[in-house]
Design an enzyme around this catalytic site. Structure first.
Site, PDB file in Angstrom:
ATOM      1  N   LYS A  43      10.262   1.639  12.639  1.00 22.86           N
ATOM      2  CA  LYS A  43       8.984   1.367  13.304  1.00 22.86           C
ATOM      3  C   LYS A  43       9.242   0.658  14.637  1.00 22.86           C
ATOM      4  O   LYS A  43      10.243  -0.042  14.782  1.00 22.86           O
ATOM      5  CB  LYS A  43       8.133   0.431  12.437  1.00 22.86           C
ATOM      6  CG  LYS A  43       7.545   1.067  11.194  1.00 22.86           C
ATOM      7  CD  LYS A  43       6.717   0.052  10.414  1.00 22.86           C
ATOM      8  CE  LYS A  43       6.134   0.659   9.157  1.00 22.86           C
ATOM      9  NZ  LYS A  43       5.172   1.749   9.389  1.00 22.86           N
ATOM     10  N   ARG A  67       4.764   6.640  -0.819  1.00 23.00           N
ATOM     11  CA  ARG A  67       4.519   7.744  -1.769  1.00 23.00           C
ATOM     12  C   ARG A  67       5.766   8.024  -2.611  1.00 23.00           C
ATOM     13  O   ARG A  67       5.669   8.467  -3.748  1.00 23.00           O
ATOM     14  CB  ARG A  67       4.030   8.984  -0.995  1.00 23.00           C
ATOM     15  CG  ARG A  67       5.006   9.535  -0.015  1.00 23.00           C
ATOM     16  CD  ARG A  67       4.350  10.397   1.076  1.00 23.00           C
ATOM     17  NE  ARG A  67       3.653   9.585   2.091  1.00 23.00           N
ATOM     18  CZ  ARG A  67       3.013  10.097   3.130  1.00 23.00           C
ATOM     19  NH1 ARG A  67       2.932  11.405   3.301  1.00 23.00           N
ATOM     20  NH2 ARG A  67       2.421   9.308   4.005  1.00 23.00           N
TER      21      ARG A  67
END
Ligand code: BES
Ligand code: MN
Ligand code: ZN
Length: 486
Positions: free
Chosen positions: A263, A337
């Protein structure tokens, strides 16, 4: 915050408060109080507070009137919480140690009075563990609320609410702690300690056990971290012995750097609260056990740290999940996920739950869609979805439903594996939910709550200061009480 009940206030309590309905100033106010309230346009609207001084016997009492709005309506309890919260905001650092809350002429039912107290307690919560240099006037002074004149049953109603408040506070604590303090192992230890004497059963799977079970998706996320991944399992079996449990599954990424798909630096510190789903599960379990809920509930937290490292997984790697399905990891930042899918498979194999709800700070896209007012709800079952929407409205943890459909599911097909872990940019929260749905077996009623916009607040809200909100605890608590206990 200590909350006690007494027949009458001790003479030493010189700060008092009353709850006032909109446009109904109490008739027994001193002329100065009544005139002051009017002059400052205090009308008893939700969240308004007027403060004055009045003579009581030989003492001059500091008296606060807190507005509760108009009686009735869906938002009644939420409004009363706001009234309590407004008092907390005003007096938390006021120098006053005790507040006498006089409910004798308020007309509030036991449940309504408990809502005022919940607002007071929740809004008073702060995490000052790392502040060593607070000035005297910045320190919290208010320690105690003494309730007088409450209707019969208020203490019992408060006991229930207090358990829920304790759950919310525990979630806030876990979320507020930085990632050098809360990582998978310490998350587990914090729970162990907090759950002592509650009747919550704890089990923990370590990496070797998860490897044995084939949880390649979850383990892949944690493989770049020095901290070992854990699967934390919490059980509260307060219901009928034969009843299948409801399962709560939380994303517990204790820090999300993005991994090799790193990020950008700005705002990355926010990713300490990427365990907010797991935090909500941990807090909800505490709330349910604390109020001895008559329900069977299991909570599963997938705890990992997502780091870049020489051992981290790479974009393009293919991992095999516990379900046997293979996943091409296109983006190592779509890690939530990957953690949830193995936790979902495990909870189904282990417990055959009647319903499954996962909570996760899963996508930035849900914040683009809903901002900070609603969490996103995805479900394969209309009844479950409606139950959650209803519990959300009633509890104040509001949710908004999004679609699932085969057309979205197609977007995560992979040329090399059974699926890839990201779709195209558009509809990113939906493709994330489609990914999770691929791990739900036999159409078990399942809902996914994307709460990325809700677990942390940059400014104070109804019953929270800026920081961790404790979102999700009340939603799950209400869902259990409405759908299992009644
Ligand atoms: N934890 C983030 C989602 C997130 C973002 C939560 C901002 C709270 C605030 C998640 O793991 C993530 O990185 N999601 C990516 C998915 C993308 C790579 C498909 C995102 O939302 O950008
Ligand atoms: Mn991520
Ligand atoms: Zn994440």
């Amino acid at each position: 915050m200590k909350i006690t009940f007494a027949p009458s206030a001790e003479a030493s309590v010189l700060l008092k408060a009353r709850i006032v309905e909109q446009d109904k100033l109490p008739a027994d106010l001193s002329p100065a109080m009544a005139k002051g309230a009017q002059a400052s346009r205090f009308a008893g609207k939700v969240g308004q507070v007027f403060e004055g001084f009045q003579q009581e016997g030989d003492d001059v009492v500091r008296l606060a009137l807190a507005g509760a709005g108009k009686p009735g309506g869906d938002a009644r309890l939420a409004n009363l919480e706001k009234a309590g919260a407004a008092l907390a905001t005003k007096y938390l650092t006021s120098g006053e140690k005790a507040l006498g809350l006089d409910l004798s002429d308020s007309g509030l039912s036991a449940r309504e009075a408990a809502a005022v107290l919940a607002g007071l307690r929740l809004r008073s919560w702060r995490w000052d563990a790392y502040r060593t240099k607070l000035k005297e006037e910045q320190k919290r002074s208010l320690e105690e609320v003494v309730v007088t004149g409450a209707k019969a049953g208020t203490e019992a109603a408060w006991e229930v609410e207090a358990a829920v408040c304790a759950g919310i506070e525990f979630t806030r604590e876990l979320v507020a702690e930085p990632a050098n303090v809360i990582y998978p192992q310490s998350f587990v230890e914090r729970c162990r300690k907090r759950y002592e004497g509650t009747g919550i059963e704890i089990a923990v799977l370590d990496e070797d056990e998860m490897r044995e079970l084939g949880m390649g998706a979850l383990l892949g996320v944690g493989q770049g971290s020095r901290r070992d991944s854990k699967l934390l399992v919490l059980k509260w079996m307060g219901g009928n012995p034969g009843d299948k449990p409801i399962a709560f599954v939380g994303k517990g990424v204790t820090f999300d750097t993005g991994g090799i798909s790193l990020k950008p630096p700005a705002g990355m510190e926010d990713m300490k609260w990427d365990m907010g789903g797991a935090g909500a599960v941990a807090g909800a379990m505490l709330a349910l056990a604390g109020r001895k809920a008559k329900a069977n509930v299991v909570g599963v937290c997938g705890l990992v740290e997502n780091m870049p490292d020489g051992n981290a997984q790479r974009p393009g790697d293919v991992v095999t999940s516990m379900s046997g399905q293979t996943i091409e990891v296109i983006n190592t930042d779509a890690e939530g996920r990957l953690v949830l899918c193995d936790a979902l498979t495990w909870v189904q194999k282990e417990f055959q739950p009647a319903r499954i709800i996962d909570l996760a700070t899963l996508t930035g896209a849900i914040i683009i869609s809903l901002g900070h007012e609603h969490g996103g709800l995805f479900s394969n079952n209309d009844k479950l979805a409606d139950d959650i929407l209803g519990a959300g409205k009633a509890s104040g943890d509001k949710m908004w439903r999004f679609p699932l459909a085969p057309e979205y599911d197609k977007l995560i097909e992979s040329p090399i594996a059974d699926m890839k872990n990201v779709g195209p940019r558009w509809g990113g929260s939906i493709t994330a939910a489609q990914f999770l749905q691929r791990f739900i077996e036999n159409d078990t009623p399942w809902a996914h709550l994307d709460i990325a916009g809700m677990v942390w607040a940059d400014k104070p809200g109804a019953t929270w200061d800026k920081g961790a909100t404790g979102f999700g605890v009340r939603l799950l608590d209400k869902l259990v009480s409405d759908t299992i206990e009644n």
